[in-house]
Scaffold this active site. Structure first.
Site, PDB file in Angstrom:
ATOM      1  N   ASN A   1       0.822  -1.204   0.000  1.00  0.00           N
ATOM      2  CA  ASN A   1       0.000   0.000   0.000  1.00  0.00           C
ATOM      3  C   ASN A   1       0.864   1.266   0.000  1.00  0.00           C
ATOM      4  O   ASN A   1       1.113   1.849  -1.039  1.00  0.00           O
ATOM      5  CB  ASN A   1      -0.947  -0.012   1.196  1.00  0.00           C
ATOM      6  CG  ASN A   1      -2.066   1.021   1.061  1.00  0.00           C
ATOM      7  OD1 ASN A   1      -2.055   1.852   0.163  1.00  0.00           O
ATOM      8  ND2 ASN A   1      -3.036   0.981   1.952  1.00  0.00           N
ATOM      9  N   ASP A   2       1.331   1.694   1.172  1.00  0.00           N
ATOM     10  CA  ASP A   2       2.044   2.960   1.278  1.00  0.00           C
ATOM     11  C   ASP A   2       3.284   3.020   0.390  1.00  0.00           C
ATOM     12  O   ASP A   2       3.631   4.088  -0.123  1.00  0.00           O
ATOM     13  CB  ASP A   2       2.470   3.208   2.729  1.00  0.00           C
ATOM     14  CG  ASP A   2       1.286   3.435   3.638  1.00  0.00           C
ATOM     15  OD1 ASP A   2       0.172   3.605   3.117  1.00  0.00           O
ATOM     16  OD2 ASP A   2       1.466   3.415   4.863  1.00  0.00           O
ATOM     17  N   VAL A   3       3.964   1.904   0.193  1.00  0.00           N
ATOM     18  CA  VAL A   3       5.248   1.908  -0.516  1.00  0.00           C
ATOM     19  C   VAL A   3       5.086   2.171  -2.007  1.00  0.00           C
ATOM     20  O   VAL A   3       6.085   2.360  -2.714  1.00  0.00           O
ATOM     21  CB  VAL A   3       6.013   0.586  -0.288  1.00  0.00           C
ATOM     22  CG1 VAL A   3       6.326   0.410   1.191  1.00  0.00           C
ATOM     23  CG2 VAL A   3       5.237  -0.607  -0.830  1.00  0.00           C
TER      24      VAL A   3
END
Length: 483
Positions: A403-405
């Site tokens: 997700n965030d990466v």
């Protein structure tokens, strides 16, 4: 003569253990030699433990009966601990690896704190320097123990949300100042007269209580997405505590092993902090994980679902595919199926590579271990800096449980909590497929702008079930051609 020979043997064993620790750590720097490096360091640990048992023969005969009782307790502890660790290590699932690492790291800090407690309660420290070093090791070890236990509870889902209260930083500061003051009282008692010395045990108990409470208070406010950094910080703490207590005991193996682990943990923390766009000071002294008060920018577009079979066939006819694994891959136990799918693509002359972000998963290096467990060759696995430029020339980026990466908001949205964090440039690929269990925000609670991009399509479902459908779709193409 016998005592001298025993002391020489202990010194040689400690020196050998220290060399094996350093050599083992050097081999751990490469995935190809990491397994053998762990075995080498393990041999070093066996040598260090055997040297500790030889200590009983290096003292006067009058002291040996008392030490023999301790030897029996030590053997029992080694048996219980070794059997428990062997069983847990063989049974632990890949998804539970982060919490196991956290709790074992805490045990290391607790062991260093226990050594310090023995030295303090036994009044075995001599001089200001030795007493201060012992207290510093006790403080760091106790903080690592309680903080790692909280990290374990967060990773295991026992503590589901960060616990924050108004003025938390002030409370934390007050607790650490109180701990330092109590440490000063202990130093004064150790160097003062008999009356002060008699009061020292009470202050030692208070000192350890304050240190343990500080570890809890420091870890409770931290959000789950920051756990890789937390584990790395406490790993450095444990190594430092062990090294300090090795100095107190004048044990070269403990000093070298502790300093090596502490230095490695510190370097890893710096890498983690850089990968999350944080300074070391921000990681150590602020409430990282605190929600941002400003609202993130509005996201345009909608998520567009696609069938797993269609995505699989599209990758079969692509020239190049880059796969970005995340924690969702580990949660679905889908690494074996992923590699099976990759081999089908390679058989069709598709170029396949894996892209790893430094903070992917819930502990440092989890994705590398996950892929190694599936048998993925090391030359297919690339880190962020080595592969990021290739996304723009890639036909398909396949994101599984990350997700965030891969969130482009880190580059464009200044109101985002992850703004400025280096990310994998998966959004620059010609086509992006995201395998995700549902439309939720993910572990960190941040909406991913990539999911709404026009070149991105969502494959909803458990990663293992999705990959099975992709495999079946690609194989059916081969059968159709054969027919």
């Amino acid at each position: 003569m016998f005592i001298l020979a025993s002391q020489l043997t202990i010194g040689a064993a400690d020196l050998g253990a220290a060399f094996l620790f350093l050599y083992g750590l050097k081999r751990m720097s490469s995935p190809a030699t990491a397994a053998s490096g762990i075995r080498v360091a393990g041999v070093g640990m066996v040598a260090a433990v055997l040297a500790s048992f030889l200590y009983v023969f290096s003292v006067d005969a009058a002291a040996r009966p008392h030490l023999m009782i301790n030897i029996g307790l030590a053997v029992a502890a080694l048996g219980l601990g070794g059997a428990g660790a062997w069983f847990a290590g063989r049974k632990v699932a890949m998804t539970a690896m982060p919490q196991m690492v956290a709790i074992y790291n805490g045990m290391g800090g607790g062991a260093a704190g226990a050594i310090a407690a023995v030295e303090l309660f036994g009044a075995r420290t001599h001089g200001v320097t030795q007493l201060v070093v012992t207290l510093l090791g006790a403080l760091i070890g106790a903080v690592s123990l309680s903080g790692s236990l909280i990290a374990w509870a967060k990773l295991d889902g026992i503590i589901k949300q960060p616990w924050r209260v108004k003025g938390q930083q002030a409370i934390n500061a007050a607790v650490i100042v109180a701990t330092v003051v109590v440490g000063g009282v202990i130093v004064a008692a150790g160097l003062g007269g008999e009356r002060l010395l008699l009061a020292a045990p009470t202050w030692i108990w208070i000192f350890f209580a304050c240190a343990l409470v500080f570890g809890v208070l420091m870890t409770l406010p931290i959000g789950g997405a920051d756990m890789p950094v937390v584990i790395s910080v406490y790993n450095a703490f444990t190594g430092l505590a062990v090294g300090l207590e090795g100095f107190v005991l004048q044990n070269p193996a403990l000093m070298i092993a502790g300093m090596v682990v502490g230095a490695a943990g510190l370097l890893l923390t710096m890498l983690m902090a850089k990968a999350m766009n944080r300074s070391i000071a921000n990681v150590l002294f602020t409430n990282f994980g605190t929600p941002v008060k400003s609202k993130p920018g509005a996201i345009q577009g909608t998520e567009r679902p696609v069938e797993a079979s269609d995505a699989g066939i599209a990758m079969r006819y692509a020239a190049s595919v880059i796969i970005v694994p995340g924690y969702g891959l580990a949660a679905a136990h889908a690494q074996q199926k992923l590699y099976e799918f990759v081999k089908l693509l390679q058989a069709a002359k598709v170029s396949v590579k894996f892209a790893i972000h430094p903070v992917a998963g819930r502990m440092p290096g989890q994705m590398d271990v996950l892929l190694a467990e599936a048998g993925v060759p090391y030359d297919m696995i690339f880190q962020l800096d080595d592969i990021n430029a290739e996304f723009a020339d890639t036909d398909v980026a396949l994101i599984i449980g990350a997700n965030d990466v891969v969130n482009p908001a880190a580059r464009t949205d200044k109101s985002s909590p992850i703004y400025g964090m280096p990310i994998l440039n998966a959004d620059k690929a010609r086509q992006v497929y995201v395998v995700k269990r549902g439309q939720g925000k993910g572990y960190s609670g941040i909406v991913n702008a990539l999911f709404y991009d026009p070149n991105c399509e969502m494959v909803y479902g458990d990663a293992q079930a999705v990959l099975v459908k992709m495999i079946e779709a690609v194989r059916s193409l081969g059968l159709a051609v054969a027919a």
